[in-house]
Write a protein that holds these residues in place. Structure first.
Motif, PDB file in Angstrom:
ATOM      1  N   THR A 287     -17.982 -23.325  20.785  1.00  0.00           N
ATOM      2  CA  THR A 287     -18.166 -24.560  20.025  1.00  0.00           C
ATOM      3  C   THR A 287     -17.478 -24.464  18.658  1.00  0.00           C
ATOM      4  OG1 THR A 287     -20.240 -24.972  21.190  1.00  0.00           O
ATOM      5  CG2 THR A 287     -19.904 -26.167  19.139  1.00  0.00           C
ATOM      6  N   ALA A 288     -17.560 -23.296  18.029  1.00  0.00           N
ATOM      7  CA  ALA A 288     -16.890 -23.100  16.735  1.00  0.00           C
ATOM      8  C   ALA A 288     -15.371 -23.178  16.892  1.00  0.00           C
ATOM      9  CB  ALA A 288     -17.297 -21.763  16.127  1.00  0.00           C
ATOM     10  N   ALA A 289     -14.834 -22.573  17.951  1.00  0.00           N
ATOM     11  CA  ALA A 289     -13.389 -22.623  18.192  1.00  0.00           C
ATOM     12  C   ALA A 289     -12.935 -24.054  18.466  1.00  0.00           C
ATOM     13  CB  ALA A 289     -13.019 -21.714  19.365  1.00  0.00           C
ATOM     14  N   ILE A 290     -13.691 -24.778  19.273  1.00  0.00           N
ATOM     15  CA  ILE A 290     -13.352 -26.170  19.587  1.00  0.00           C
ATOM     16  C   ILE A 290     -13.463 -27.036  18.330  1.00  0.00           C
ATOM     17  CG2 ILE A 290     -14.127 -28.220  20.848  1.00  0.00           C
ATOM     18  CD1 ILE A 290     -14.835 -26.243  23.183  1.00  0.00           C
TER      19      ILE A 290
ATOM     20  N   ALA B 206     -13.102 -26.087  15.207  1.00  0.00           N
ATOM     21  CA  ALA B 206     -11.961 -25.787  14.338  1.00  0.00           C
ATOM     22  C   ALA B 206     -10.717 -26.501  14.859  1.00  0.00           C
ATOM     23  CB  ALA B 206     -11.727 -24.279  14.276  1.00  0.00           C
ATOM     24  N   TYR B 207     -10.506 -26.462  16.160  1.00  0.00           N
ATOM     25  CA  TYR B 207      -9.344 -27.119  16.758  1.00  0.00           C
ATOM     26  C   TYR B 207      -9.375 -28.624  16.498  1.00  0.00           C
ATOM     27  CZ  TYR B 207      -5.718 -28.308  20.113  1.00  0.00           C
ATOM     28  OH  TYR B 207      -4.570 -28.801  20.694  1.00  0.00           O
ATOM     29  N   GLN B 208     -10.533 -29.213  16.634  1.00  0.00           N
ATOM     30  CA  GLN B 208     -10.651 -30.657  16.388  1.00  0.00           C
ATOM     31  C   GLN B 208     -10.360 -31.007  14.928  1.00  0.00           C
ATOM     32  OE1 GLN B 208     -14.629 -31.113  18.047  1.00  0.00           O
ATOM     33  NE2 GLN B 208     -13.783 -32.108  19.864  1.00  0.00           N
ATOM     34  N   ARG B 209     -10.541 -30.049  14.040  1.00  0.00           N
ATOM     35  CA  ARG B 209     -10.214 -30.243  12.618  1.00  0.00           C
ATOM     36  C   ARG B 209      -8.777 -29.825  12.307  1.00  0.00           C
ATOM     37  NH1 ARG B 209     -15.117 -27.766  12.592  1.00  0.00           N
ATOM     38  NH2 ARG B 209     -14.256 -25.796  11.866  1.00  0.00           N
ATOM     39  N   GLY B 210      -8.029 -29.405  13.353  1.00  0.00           N
ATOM     40  CA  GLY B 210      -6.634 -29.021  13.167  1.00  0.00           C
ATOM     41  C   GLY B 210      -6.441 -27.577  12.746  1.00  0.00           C
ATOM     42  N   ALA B 211      -7.421 -26.713  13.033  1.00  0.00           N
ATOM     43  CA  ALA B 211      -7.332 -25.321  12.610  1.00  0.00           C
ATOM     44  C   ALA B 211      -7.545 -24.364  13.782  1.00  0.00           C
ATOM     45  CB  ALA B 211      -8.370 -25.039  11.522  1.00  0.00           C
ATOM     46  N   VAL B 212      -7.118 -23.135  13.568  1.00  0.00           N
ATOM     47  CA  VAL B 212      -7.367 -22.050  14.503  1.00  0.00           C
ATOM     48  C   VAL B 212      -8.476 -21.198  13.896  1.00  0.00           C
ATOM     49  CG1 VAL B 212      -6.383 -20.033  15.664  1.00  0.00           C
ATOM     50  CG2 VAL B 212      -4.949 -22.037  15.191  1.00  0.00           C
ATOM     51  N   ALA B 213      -9.556 -20.986  14.638  1.00  0.00           N
ATOM     52  CA  ALA B 213     -10.657 -20.145  14.158  1.00  0.00           C
ATOM     53  C   ALA B 213     -10.309 -18.680  14.394  1.00  0.00           C
ATOM     54  CB  ALA B 213     -11.949 -20.505  14.882  1.00  0.00           C
ATOM     55  N   LEU B 214     -10.646 -17.817  13.468  1.00  0.00           N
ATOM     56  CA  LEU B 214     -10.352 -16.387  13.572  1.00  0.00           C
ATOM     57  C   LEU B 214     -11.251 -15.689  14.592  1.00  0.00           C
ATOM     58  CD1 LEU B 214      -9.049 -13.742  12.672  1.00  0.00           C
ATOM     59  CD2 LEU B 214     -10.677 -13.667  10.775  1.00  0.00           C
ATOM     60  N   ASP B 215     -12.537 -15.982  14.579  1.00  0.00           N
ATOM     61  CA  ASP B 215     -13.489 -15.259  15.410  1.00  0.00           C
ATOM     62  C   ASP B 215     -13.150 -15.389  16.890  1.00  0.00           C
ATOM     63  OD1 ASP B 215     -15.771 -13.645  15.782  1.00  0.00           O
ATOM     64  OD2 ASP B 215     -16.974 -15.417  16.269  1.00  0.00           O
TER      65      ASP B 215
ATOM     66  N   HIS C 177      -1.515 -13.808  14.030  1.00  0.00           N
ATOM     67  CA  HIS C 177      -2.869 -13.245  13.903  1.00  0.00           C
ATOM     68  C   HIS C 177      -3.045 -12.565  12.554  1.00  0.00           C
ATOM     69  CE1 HIS C 177      -6.546 -10.993  14.719  1.00  0.00           C
ATOM     70  NE2 HIS C 177      -6.769 -11.933  15.630  1.00  0.00           N
ATOM     71  N   ALA C 178      -2.019 -11.899  12.054  1.00  0.00           N
ATOM     72  CA  ALA C 178      -2.098 -11.259  10.735  1.00  0.00           C
ATOM     73  C   ALA C 178      -2.310 -12.305   9.640  1.00  0.00           C
ATOM     74  CB  ALA C 178      -0.839 -10.448  10.462  1.00  0.00           C
ATOM     75  N   ARG C 179      -1.577 -13.434   9.727  1.00  0.00           N
ATOM     76  CA  ARG C 179      -1.771 -14.511   8.747  1.00  0.00           C
ATOM     77  C   ARG C 179      -3.166 -15.098   8.872  1.00  0.00           C
ATOM     78  NH1 ARG C 179       1.866 -19.088   9.121  1.00  0.00           N
ATOM     79  NH2 ARG C 179       1.918 -18.677  11.336  1.00  0.00           N
ATOM     80  N   LEU C 180      -3.638 -15.256  10.092  1.00  0.00           N
ATOM     81  CA  LEU C 180      -4.977 -15.787  10.333  1.00  0.00           C
ATOM     82  C   LEU C 180      -6.040 -14.844   9.781  1.00  0.00           C
ATOM     83  CD1 LEU C 180      -6.816 -17.902  11.668  1.00  0.00           C
ATOM     84  CD2 LEU C 180      -6.509 -16.693  13.837  1.00  0.00           C
ATOM     85  N   ALA C 181      -5.877 -13.549  10.017  1.00  0.00           N
ATOM     86  CA  ALA C 181      -6.847 -12.566   9.527  1.00  0.00           C
ATOM     87  C   ALA C 181      -6.885 -12.517   8.005  1.00  0.00           C
ATOM     88  CB  ALA C 181      -6.525 -11.186  10.095  1.00  0.00           C
ATOM     89  N   SER C 182      -5.742 -12.720   7.366  1.00  0.00           N
ATOM     90  CA  SER C 182      -5.721 -12.656   5.900  1.00  0.00           C
ATOM     91  C   SER C 182      -6.329 -13.891   5.243  1.00  0.00           C
ATOM     92  CB  SER C 182      -4.289 -12.442   5.393  1.00  0.00           C
ATOM     93  OG  SER C 182      -3.520 -13.606   5.576  1.00  0.00           O
ATOM     94  N   THR C 183      -6.328 -15.017   5.951  1.00  0.00           N
ATOM     95  CA  THR C 183      -6.854 -16.252   5.362  1.00  0.00           C
ATOM     96  C   THR C 183      -8.191 -16.697   5.957  1.00  0.00           C
ATOM     97  OG1 THR C 183      -5.658 -17.634   6.947  1.00  0.00           O
ATOM     98  CG2 THR C 183      -4.529 -17.113   4.876  1.00  0.00           C
ATOM     99  N   GLY C 184      -8.518 -16.200   7.185  1.00  0.00           N
ATOM    100  CA  GLY C 184      -9.771 -16.598   7.840  1.00  0.00           C
ATOM    101  C   GLY C 184      -9.648 -17.865   8.664  1.00  0.00           C
ATOM    102  N   SER C 185      -8.621 -18.651   8.390  1.00  0.00           N
ATOM    103  CA  SER C 185      -8.367 -19.864   9.154  1.00  0.00           C
ATOM    104  C   SER C 185      -6.891 -20.195   8.994  1.00  0.00           C
ATOM    105  CB  SER C 185      -9.225 -21.026   8.648  1.00  0.00           C
ATOM    106  OG  SER C 185      -8.995 -22.195   9.387  1.00  0.00           O
TER     107      SER C 185
END
Length: 192
Positions: free
Chosen positions: A146-149, A151-160, A177-185
């Motif tokens: 649900t968190a991943a979906i 985030a996607y609906q808000r136009g983002a990729v969730a890290l978890d 993934h490195a950029r995602l890990a450094s920013t969290g989203s």
């Protein structure tokens, strides 16, 4: 992507996923077919209903798909599709964790959730694939999915539990993934 059958067929250009609605067994003659392109900055997803006795896919449609061109087949899907691997023949864990997840998500996102044949990485069961961008998550429970979906609906990729993106070379996925890990989203449009 078509209705459920036995195994996944794939090549370097096209991957076939066999799908069905959660909890539903085949009835009637009409099948839903999705065609999508996950690579690049402009992924797309098309949907059509076809009769099992006279499928509407042509060789031309498949050649257009393999080239990344939007085929004339179907119409734009209009909303994301959420695939949950439930392929018990590949791994019993996919069915054990995937079936309940698909059923729970189908209640929250009616018409958008499909059980699918093996997506790879059964050690990550339950696996979620968000289309048209082809974002892989796993292992996820209901809260993670649900968190991943969301985030996607808000136009983002969730890290978890993010596993990567279909149609993208490994070095590019690692950089994303490195950029995602450094920013969290990360905005979906920022994916390479």
């Amino acid at each position: 992507i078509g209705d459920w059958s036995s195994d996944v067929c794939s090549s370097d250009l096209v991957r076939l996923q066999l799908i069905r609605k959660p909890g539903r067994r085949r009835t009637g003659d009409t099948r839903s077919v999705f065609m999508g392109w996950t690579a690049g900055r402009e992924p797309w997803l098309r949907r059509a209903s076809v009769s099992a006795s006279s499928p509407g896919l042509t060789e031309r449609d498949l050649k257009e798909l393999a080239a990344g061109s939007v085929p004339s087949f179907g119409a734009p899907a209009g909303e994301p599709v959420f695939l949950v691997c439930t392929h018990a023949k590949r791994s019993v864990c996919c069915a054990r964790y995937g079936i309940p997840l698909a059923q729970a998500l189908a209640v929250r996102y009616p018409g958008q959730v499909w059980e699918t044949s093996h997506v790879g990485g059964h050690r990550f069961a339950a696996n979620l694939v968000i289309m048209p961008h082809g974002l892989y998550y796993g292992p996820v429970g209901l809260a993670g999915a649900t968190a991943a979906i969301g985030a996607y609906q808000r136009g983002a990729v969730a890290l978890d539990r993010y596993r990567g993106r279909a149609g993208t070379p490994r070095p590019v996925q690692e950089a994303d993934h490195a950029r995602l890990a450094s920013t969290g989203s990360l905005p979906v449009e920022a994916l390479a």
